[in-house]
Motif scaffolding. Structure first.
Motif, PDB file in Angstrom:
ATOM      1  N   PRO A  67      -7.576 -49.073  44.233  1.00  0.00           N
ATOM      2  CA  PRO A  67      -8.165 -48.541  42.997  1.00  0.00           C
ATOM      3  C   PRO A  67      -9.675 -48.265  43.095  1.00  0.00           C
ATOM      4  O   PRO A  67     -10.218 -47.471  42.336  1.00  0.00           O
ATOM      5  N   TYR A  68     -10.353 -48.896  44.037  1.00  0.00           N
ATOM      6  CA  TYR A  68     -11.795 -48.707  44.219  1.00  0.00           C
ATOM      7  C   TYR A  68     -12.118 -47.532  45.137  1.00  0.00           C
ATOM      8  O   TYR A  68     -13.220 -46.984  45.082  1.00  0.00           O
ATOM      9  N   LEU A  69     -11.181 -47.187  46.006  1.00  0.00           N
ATOM     10  CA  LEU A  69     -11.430 -46.184  47.044  1.00  0.00           C
ATOM     11  C   LEU A  69     -11.174 -44.787  46.504  1.00  0.00           C
ATOM     12  O   LEU A  69     -10.152 -44.162  46.789  1.00  0.00           O
ATOM     13  N   LYS A  70     -12.109 -44.293  45.752  1.00  0.00           N
ATOM     14  CA  LYS A  70     -11.993 -42.977  45.104  1.00  0.00           C
ATOM     15  C   LYS A  70     -13.168 -42.107  45.501  1.00  0.00           C
ATOM     16  O   LYS A  70     -14.280 -42.599  45.716  1.00  0.00           O
ATOM     17  N   LYS A  71     -12.908 -40.828  45.568  1.00  0.00           N
ATOM     18  CA  LYS A  71     -13.990 -39.868  45.821  1.00  0.00           C
ATOM     19  C   LYS A  71     -14.998 -39.958  44.687  1.00  0.00           C
ATOM     20  O   LYS A  71     -14.641 -40.164  43.538  1.00  0.00           O
ATOM     21  N   GLY A  72     -16.276 -39.838  45.051  1.00  0.00           N
ATOM     22  CA  GLY A  72     -17.344 -39.886  44.060  1.00  0.00           C
ATOM     23  C   GLY A  72     -17.819 -41.284  43.716  1.00  0.00           C
ATOM     24  O   GLY A  72     -18.660 -41.455  42.851  1.00  0.00           O
ATOM     25  N   THR A  73     -17.259 -42.314  44.389  1.00  0.00           N
ATOM     26  CA  THR A  73     -17.708 -43.690  44.156  1.00  0.00           C
ATOM     27  C   THR A  73     -18.442 -44.205  45.384  1.00  0.00           C
ATOM     28  O   THR A  73     -18.403 -43.593  46.454  1.00  0.00           O
ATOM     29  N   VAL A  74     -19.089 -45.360  45.253  1.00  0.00           N
ATOM     30  CA  VAL A  74     -19.779 -45.954  46.398  1.00  0.00           C
ATOM     31  C   VAL A  74     -18.801 -46.359  47.499  1.00  0.00           C
ATOM     32  O   VAL A  74     -19.211 -46.560  48.638  1.00  0.00           O
ATOM     33  N   PHE A  75     -17.530 -46.471  47.159  1.00  0.00           N
ATOM     34  CA  PHE A  75     -16.523 -46.880  48.137  1.00  0.00           C
ATOM     35  C   PHE A  75     -15.845 -45.701  48.848  1.00  0.00           C
ATOM     36  O   PHE A  75     -15.001 -45.908  49.713  1.00  0.00           O
ATOM     37  N   GLU A  76     -16.199 -44.471  48.494  1.00  0.00           N
ATOM     38  CA  GLU A  76     -15.534 -43.287  49.048  1.00  0.00           C
ATOM     39  C   GLU A  76     -15.477 -43.298  50.573  1.00  0.00           C
ATOM     40  O   GLU A  76     -14.449 -42.971  51.169  1.00  0.00           O
ATOM     41  N   GLN A  77     -16.554 -43.660  51.224  1.00  0.00           N
ATOM     42  CA  GLN A  77     -16.626 -43.660  52.686  1.00  0.00           C
ATOM     43  C   GLN A  77     -15.539 -44.532  53.313  1.00  0.00           C
ATOM     44  O   GLN A  77     -15.063 -44.260  54.411  1.00  0.00           O
TER      45      GLN A  77
END
Length: 116
Positions: free
Chosen positions: A55-65
């Motif tokens: 749920p955290y791994l989304k485009k446009g978030t700090v976790f995108e990479q």
């Protein structure tokens, strides 16, 4: 009334978080990345839990990479026992603090599920 579930509920904590804090905060002692983008966490009470990062791994978030598993698997515990990743492995995150992305042990415990 401090350190009771009712105390934390009176401070507008939701029930899940109130129960966690009333029972005592937990410290992460180890973290391991799994190929399904979950983290296997071990806490100082020897409890093992799975934290789902999807749920955290989304485009446009700090976790995108970290949608790239080669980056995701480089998870570690920082000196505050937070689950952490460096955005650039060539930069020392202890010196350049904005190179690090992390999650607190409290969030990891509350939002994870018992396992193993």
């Amino acid at each position: 009334m401090p350190n009771t579930v009712d105390f934390y509920l009176s401070k507008a904590f939701d029930s899940k978080v109130a129960i966690y804090f009333a029972s005592g905060r937990k410290k992460i002692t180890s973290v391991k990345a799994n190929k399904d983008y979950t983290l296997l966490l071990t806490f100082d009470n020897s409890e093992k839990r799975l934290f789902d990062m999807k749920p955290y791994l989304k485009k446009g978030t700090v976790f995108e990479q970290f949608l790239n598993f080669d980056d995701f698997k480089h998870v570690y515990l920082d000196d505050s026992n937070c689950v952490s990743w460096d955005k650039d492995s060539k930069i020392n995150s202890e010196v350049e603090w904005n190179n690090k992305v992390n999650l607190s042990s409290d969030v990891c415990y509350v939002d994870s599920k018992p396992c193993c």
